[in-house]
Design an enzyme around this catalytic site. Structure first.
Site, short mmCIF file in Angstrom:
data_model
loop_
_atom_site.label_atom_id
_atom_site.label_comp_id
_atom_site.label_asym_id
_atom_site.label_seq_id
_atom_site.Cartn_x
_atom_site.Cartn_y
_atom_site.Cartn_z
N HIS A 119 0.81 -1.23 0.00
CA HIS A 119 0.00 0.00 0.00
C HIS A 119 0.84 1.28 0.00
O HIS A 119 0.57 2.22 0.75
CB HIS A 119 -0.95 0.00 1.19
N HIS A 193 -9.58 1.93 0.75
CA HIS A 193 -9.56 0.75 1.62
C HIS A 193 -10.70 0.76 2.64
O HIS A 193 -10.48 0.58 3.83
CB HIS A 193 -8.19 0.65 2.32
N GLU A 303 -11.37 -3.75 -2.71
CA GLU A 303 -10.45 -2.70 -3.13
C GLU A 303 -10.27 -2.82 -4.64
O GLU A 303 -9.60 -3.72 -5.13
CB GLU A 303 -9.11 -2.89 -2.41
C1 GLA Z 1 -5.01 -5.55 1.86
C2 GLA Z 1 -4.03 -6.66 1.90
C3 GLA Z 1 -4.14 -7.36 3.20
C4 GLA Z 1 -3.89 -6.40 4.34
C5 GLA Z 1 -4.84 -5.24 4.24
C6 GLA Z 1 -4.52 -4.17 5.24
O1 GLA Z 1 -6.29 -5.99 1.77
O2 GLA Z 1 -4.19 -7.56 0.85
O3 GLA Z 1 -3.23 -8.42 3.25
O4 GLA Z 1 -2.58 -5.94 4.31
O5 GLA Z 1 -4.80 -4.67 2.96
O6 GLA Z 1 -4.36 -4.64 6.53
#
Ligand code: GLA
Length: 339
Positions: A119, A193, A303
């Site tokens: 991210h 997110h 997402e």
């Molecule tokens: C995304 C990732 C997860 C986790 C979340 C945040 O969905 O794929 O593995 O890192 O973000 O916690």
């Protein structure tokens, strides 16, 4: 029409108000914008990380519930490790070994997930203070958030100008329009997110929620949750959500991919993709809104994004953004009820 109501006033239908939400660690003021549409639904968005702090939409009796996880103050977002409601950039999800090659040059990124970048790195867009502007909108209430990500930020090339326009429409949709331009060739994958619980945040797990994802394939992962490069058919697997299916009915099956994710934490192949994540890492340690402890699988995320690790996966669609090109994607989360 968008009107700016006085601070402290009760939000009126068809208005956007601004109030204080706290401060960043270096003392800059953080704001909260409350967008109220004509039917009374409400989205609160902070310029810290561009996070959707609350989203109140009606159930079948017209009663509003807040359907996203979050925190009561800016501090919660400063300390957050779960990306609650945040804008994610420059690169949503993982880039393996925190590096990629563009035109023969290797770019080394900030590592924040074992050996990998997750991210956007240590200080992703979720930890940036965005510039907010209330915009007039024909079909609801709009807020524009802008951010200049400087050349080299977290290791990514190019000065990147990003704009995200949130609109809470009068028909209870949250529309997110992402735009960006760069002055050097770079890679980009923006997403939001949001952690959703349609029964209301703090009401327990989402295992009974029915989900449909119109995808025939998903991208299986390795132990570090990096795609192996394969596009696998969902048919005959617990990843098949082509017909409405409760999220929890297969989540604990003896399936290698579910075990690696601790549940669903996988990219589904659309044009381009969507990461379906069942909040498997939530542990209740950081109190959320109203002091609620958010536990494992108390929310799900969808997402919208390019596939994880695309900069290192030649068979995945390209995530390259060139100078002169305009990055433009739109995601709409629409809320409705069956009567
Ligand atoms: C995304 C990732 C997860 C986790 C979340 C945040 O969905 O794929 O593995 O890192 O973000 O916690």
């Amino acid at each position: 029409m968008t009107t700016l109501a006085p601070i402290g006033a009760t939000p009126q239908p068809g208005s956007t108000t601004k109030k204080s939400f706290g401060k960043t660690p270096d003392g800059q003021p953080v704001d909260l914008y409350v967008l109220t549409n004509k039917s009374g639904a409400e989205a609160s968005i902070t310029n810290y990380g561009g996070a959707v702090v609350s989203l109140k939409v009606p159930d079948r009796t017209g009663k509003l519930a807040d359907v996203v996880l979050g925190y009561d103050t800016a501090d919660g977002y400063v300390n957050d490790k779960s990306y609650f409601g945040a804008l994610v950039g420059r690169y949503g999800n993982r880039i393996a070994h925190a590096q990629f090659v563009l035109d023969g040059k290797t770019y080394t990124l900030a590592k924040n997930n074992g050996e990998n970048t997750l991210h956007g790195g240590v200080k992703g867009f979720n930890k940036a203070l965005w510039t907010a502007k209330i915009l007039p909108a024909k079909d609801g209430q709009s807020l524009e958030l802008s951010y200049l990500s400087k050349d080299g930020e977290e290791g990514f090339p190019g000065n990147l100008k990003v704009s995200v326009i949130y609109t809470l429409t009068d028909t209870n949709a949250l529309r997110i329009v992402y735009s960006a331009t760069t002055d050097k060739k770079t890679v980009l994958n923006l997403t939001s997110h949001g952690y959703f619980n349609l029964a209301g945040q703090g009401s327990g797990d989402i295992l009974g929620h029915l989900l449909t994802i119109q995808a025939d394939k998903f991208t299986p992962v390795d132990a570090a949750l990096i795609p192996t490069g394969e596009l696998r058919d969902v048919a005959g697997t617990p990843f098949d959500f082509r017909k409405p299916t409760a999220i929890g009915v297969r989540i604990d099956q003896d399936d290698e991919q579910l075990k690696l994710g601790g549940g669903y934490d996988h990219n589904y192949v659309l044009r381009p993709g969507v990461q379906f994540y069942t909040g498997n890492f939530l542990d209740g340690k950081t109190p959320g809104k109203g002091g609620v402890a958010y536990l494992r699988r108390n929310a799900f995320c969808l997402e919208t994004q390019h596939y994880p690790d695309s900069p290192n996966q030649p068979k995945f669609p390209s995530v390259v953004l060139n100078p002169g090109e305009h990055y433009h994607t739109i995601t709409t989360y629409k809320f409705s009820v069956e009567k």
